[in-house]
Design a protein around this motif. Structure first.
Motif, PDB file in Angstrom:
ATOM      1  N   UNK A   1       0.850  -1.194   0.000  1.00  0.00           N
ATOM      2  CA  UNK A   1       0.000   0.000   0.000  1.00  0.00           C
ATOM      3  C   UNK A   1       0.884   1.241   0.000  1.00  0.00           C
ATOM      4  N   UNK A   2       0.780   2.022  -1.054  1.00  0.00           N
ATOM      5  CA  UNK A   2       1.584   3.235  -1.177  1.00  0.00           C
ATOM      6  C   UNK A   2       0.805   4.499  -0.848  1.00  0.00           C
ATOM      7  N   UNK A   3      -0.517   4.439  -1.022  1.00  0.00           N
ATOM      8  CA  UNK A   3      -1.337   5.619  -0.762  1.00  0.00           C
ATOM      9  C   UNK A   3      -2.486   5.241   0.159  1.00  0.00           C
ATOM     10  N   UNK A   4      -2.768   6.135   1.099  1.00  0.00           N
ATOM     11  CA  UNK A   4      -3.814   5.888   2.079  1.00  0.00           C
ATOM     12  C   UNK A   4      -4.495   7.208   2.404  1.00  0.00           C
ATOM     13  N   UNK A   5      -5.816   7.179   2.477  1.00  0.00           N
ATOM     14  CA  UNK A   5      -6.582   8.357   2.896  1.00  0.00           C
ATOM     15  C   UNK A   5      -7.352   8.036   4.166  1.00  0.00           C
ATOM     16  N   UNK A   6      -7.280   8.928   5.123  1.00  0.00           N
ATOM     17  CA  UNK A   6      -8.009   8.787   6.382  1.00  0.00           C
ATOM     18  C   UNK A   6      -8.716  10.104   6.679  1.00  0.00           C
ATOM     19  N   UNK A   7      -9.628  10.081   7.650  1.00  0.00           N
ATOM     20  CA  UNK A   7     -10.239  11.319   8.125  1.00  0.00           C
ATOM     21  C   UNK A   7     -10.207  11.338   9.647  1.00  0.00           C
ATOM     22  N   UNK A   8     -10.753  12.392  10.240  1.00  0.00           N
ATOM     23  CA  UNK A   8     -10.682  12.524  11.690  1.00  0.00           C
ATOM     24  C   UNK A   8     -11.299  11.357  12.429  1.00  0.00           C
TER      25      UNK A   8
ATOM     26  N   UNK B   1     -14.882   1.259   7.192  1.00  0.00           N
ATOM     27  CA  UNK B   1     -14.707   2.707   7.309  1.00  0.00           C
ATOM     28  C   UNK B   1     -13.447   3.174   6.591  1.00  0.00           C
ATOM     29  N   UNK B   2     -12.404   2.352   6.588  1.00  0.00           N
ATOM     30  CA  UNK B   2     -11.157   2.709   5.899  1.00  0.00           C
ATOM     31  C   UNK B   2     -11.291   2.440   4.398  1.00  0.00           C
ATOM     32  N   UNK B   3     -11.853   1.300   4.025  1.00  0.00           N
ATOM     33  CA  UNK B   3     -11.973   0.979   2.594  1.00  0.00           C
ATOM     34  C   UNK B   3     -12.869   1.976   1.872  1.00  0.00           C
ATOM     35  N   UNK B   4     -13.873   2.531   2.558  1.00  0.00           N
ATOM     36  CA  UNK B   4     -14.754   3.521   1.937  1.00  0.00           C
ATOM     37  C   UNK B   4     -13.996   4.779   1.537  1.00  0.00           C
ATOM     38  N   UNK B   5     -12.941   5.091   2.258  1.00  0.00           N
ATOM     39  CA  UNK B   5     -12.130   6.268   1.957  1.00  0.00           C
ATOM     40  C   UNK B   5     -11.050   5.976   0.925  1.00  0.00           C
ATOM     41  N   UNK B   6     -10.887   4.701   0.573  1.00  0.00           N
ATOM     42  CA  UNK B   6      -9.782   4.309  -0.303  1.00  0.00           C
ATOM     43  C   UNK B   6     -10.251   3.411  -1.441  1.00  0.00           C
ATOM     44  N   UNK B   7     -11.151   3.897  -2.286  1.00  0.00           N
ATOM     45  CA  UNK B   7     -11.617   3.070  -3.406  1.00  0.00           C
ATOM     46  C   UNK B   7     -10.468   2.708  -4.336  1.00  0.00           C
ATOM     47  N   UNK B   8     -10.435   1.453  -4.759  1.00  0.00           N
ATOM     48  CA  UNK B   8      -9.385   0.994  -5.659  1.00  0.00           C
ATOM     49  C   UNK B   8      -8.116   0.554  -4.964  1.00  0.00           C
ATOM     50  N   UNK B   9      -8.036   0.747  -3.636  1.00  0.00           N
ATOM     51  CA  UNK B   9      -6.845   0.326  -2.878  1.00  0.00           C
ATOM     52  C   UNK B   9      -7.144  -1.001  -2.199  1.00  0.00           C
ATOM     53  N   UNK B  10      -6.267  -1.967  -2.378  1.00  0.00           N
ATOM     54  CA  UNK B  10      -6.436  -3.267  -1.728  1.00  0.00           C
ATOM     55  C   UNK B  10      -5.778  -3.232  -0.357  1.00  0.00           C
ATOM     56  N   UNK B  11      -6.603  -3.186   0.670  1.00  0.00           N
ATOM     57  CA  UNK B  11      -6.107  -3.150   2.042  1.00  0.00           C
ATOM     58  C   UNK B  11      -6.149  -4.545   2.648  1.00  0.00           C
ATOM     59  N   UNK B  12      -5.119  -4.939   3.380  1.00  0.00           N
ATOM     60  CA  UNK B  12      -5.035  -6.322   3.867  1.00  0.00           C
ATOM     61  C   UNK B  12      -5.979  -6.610   5.030  1.00  0.00           C
TER      62      UNK B  12
END
Length: 375
Positions: free
Chosen positions: A149-156, A174-185
């Protein structure tokens, strides 16, 4: 320890700033002015430095500003060999404690003084009290180490829940919703926080208190209150842990993220696009900081809940804590010389090249006005 893109034009012209660096009236033995060579740090080539005083100048506190202090010490020491600046980290809380015990001439704190700390300072600031002088602008990077994972978006809200063990897996909805297209483990999150009382923690928790929609249940504080996770001492310690531990996350000042080649999460603020952790984006937020201190105290209020385009919300200012009156006569000339240099445009630009945020000219000029009045 309650702020747009960085535009060099916001800072005073170098000639105007250098003109302000007049030699200070010496209370000590030396009163000379010289020019910093810059040296290996590249700091402030051509900056006029008034070298008043001599001996050792002691400071301690914020680890977020340690890299900035190292840059400044190199240039200042080359120009003023009769003054040795020694700075120990240990965190903002420890620095203020040492200052109020009379052990150091200045303390670095990423959070403005609390009333109880000001009251305690009156024991060492004879006839006066401690004040906050903004000196180092920066931002807090939420750093992560996730394989693939090279890019990650989070919020407060997600940051609050991660650091309070309410979200424990990287593929949480909650994390995957902020990161469409990113495969999180499907892996456990290893959250790392500061073990020492820290102004960086105070700024992070102030941000979470304003932006997490109630997910962060604790008041802003230098002392960590979140549940679970691992801890490490200082910004360097957190950075080292995140670098070593897979699937980990932590928070450090941007220069530590850069030095350790750590990835930083973008923050979803409500603006049209997530905001990356860059010095330019931090400058957008710091440009709106307001002075809330009174008299010589220049404590600032930062708008952590900003939704302005390109405004990175997790910013901080490190203050140098000094006495307005009652400074030790032996160290006062050296203290004024060092602070006058560090707030100069060349010195601010030097740390700007290393991941910090040069202070807006409006704030810098206020600090320049206060330094000669210290007594």
């Amino acid at each position: 320890m309650s702020r747009r893109a960085f535009r060099p034009a916001r800072h005073l012209p170098a000639a105007a700033l250098l003109a302000a660096l007049v030699p200070l009236s010496a209370c000590g033995s030396d009163n000379t002015s010289t020019t910093a060579s810059g040296g290996a740090s590249g700091a402030a080539t051509g900056a006029s430095i008034a070298c008043n005083g001599s001996g050792q100048l002691l400071g301690a506190g914020s680890t977020a500003q340690s890299n900035a202090i190292d840059i400044w010490k190199a240039a200042f020491g080359a120009a003023c060999p009769n003054i040795t600046v020694t700075y120990g980290g240990g965190g903002s809380g420890a620095g203020i404690q040492q200052f109020n015990q009379g052990k150091v001439a200045f303390a670095g704190s990423d959070a403005a003084l609390q009333p109880s700390e000001i009251n305690a300072s009156k024991q060492v600031c004879t006839g006066g009290q401690a004040i906050d002088l903004p000196m180092v602008g920066g931002l807090i990077s939420v750093v992560f180490n996730i394989s693939g994972v090279d890019k990650l978006t989070l919020n407060g809200s997600t940051i609050a829940k991660i650091f309070d063990s309410q979200i424990t897996k990287w593929n949480d909805p909650a994390i995957t919703a902020l990161n469409p297209g990113v495969t999180l483990p499907d892996a456990a999150i290893q959250a790392i926080h500061r073990s020492d009382d820290s102004g960086t923690t105070a700024n992070l928790t102030a941000y979470l208190a304003q932006t997490s929609a109630g997910a962060w249940k604790y008041p802003p504080s230098k002392t960590w209150a979140g549940q679970g996770g691992q801890s490490a001492a200082g910004s360097a310690g957190v950075a080292a842990q995140v670098k070593q531990v897979n699937n980990s996350i932590g928070y450090v000042e941007l220069s530590f993220a850069q030095t350790n080649n750590l990835k930083s999460a973008a923050i979803s603020t409500g603006a049209s696009q997530p905001v990356e952790a860059t010095a330019a984006n931090g400058a957008v937020t710091l440009s709106t900081a307001k002075v809330t201190g009174t008299g010589s105290d220049l404590a600032l209020s930062i708008d952590y809940a900003t939704t302005a385009p390109n405004a990175y919300p997790l910013t901080l200012v490190t203050y140098e804590i000094v006495c307005d009156k009652g400074n030790k006569a032996a160290s006062l000339p050296a203290l004024q010389s060092f602070l006058t240099y560090t707030i100069s445009s060349p010195a601010q630009q030097a740390i700007g090249a290393k991941g910090y945020v040069p202070l807006p000219s409006e704030i810098a000029s206020k600090v320049q006005t206060v330094i000669p009045t210290l007594s």
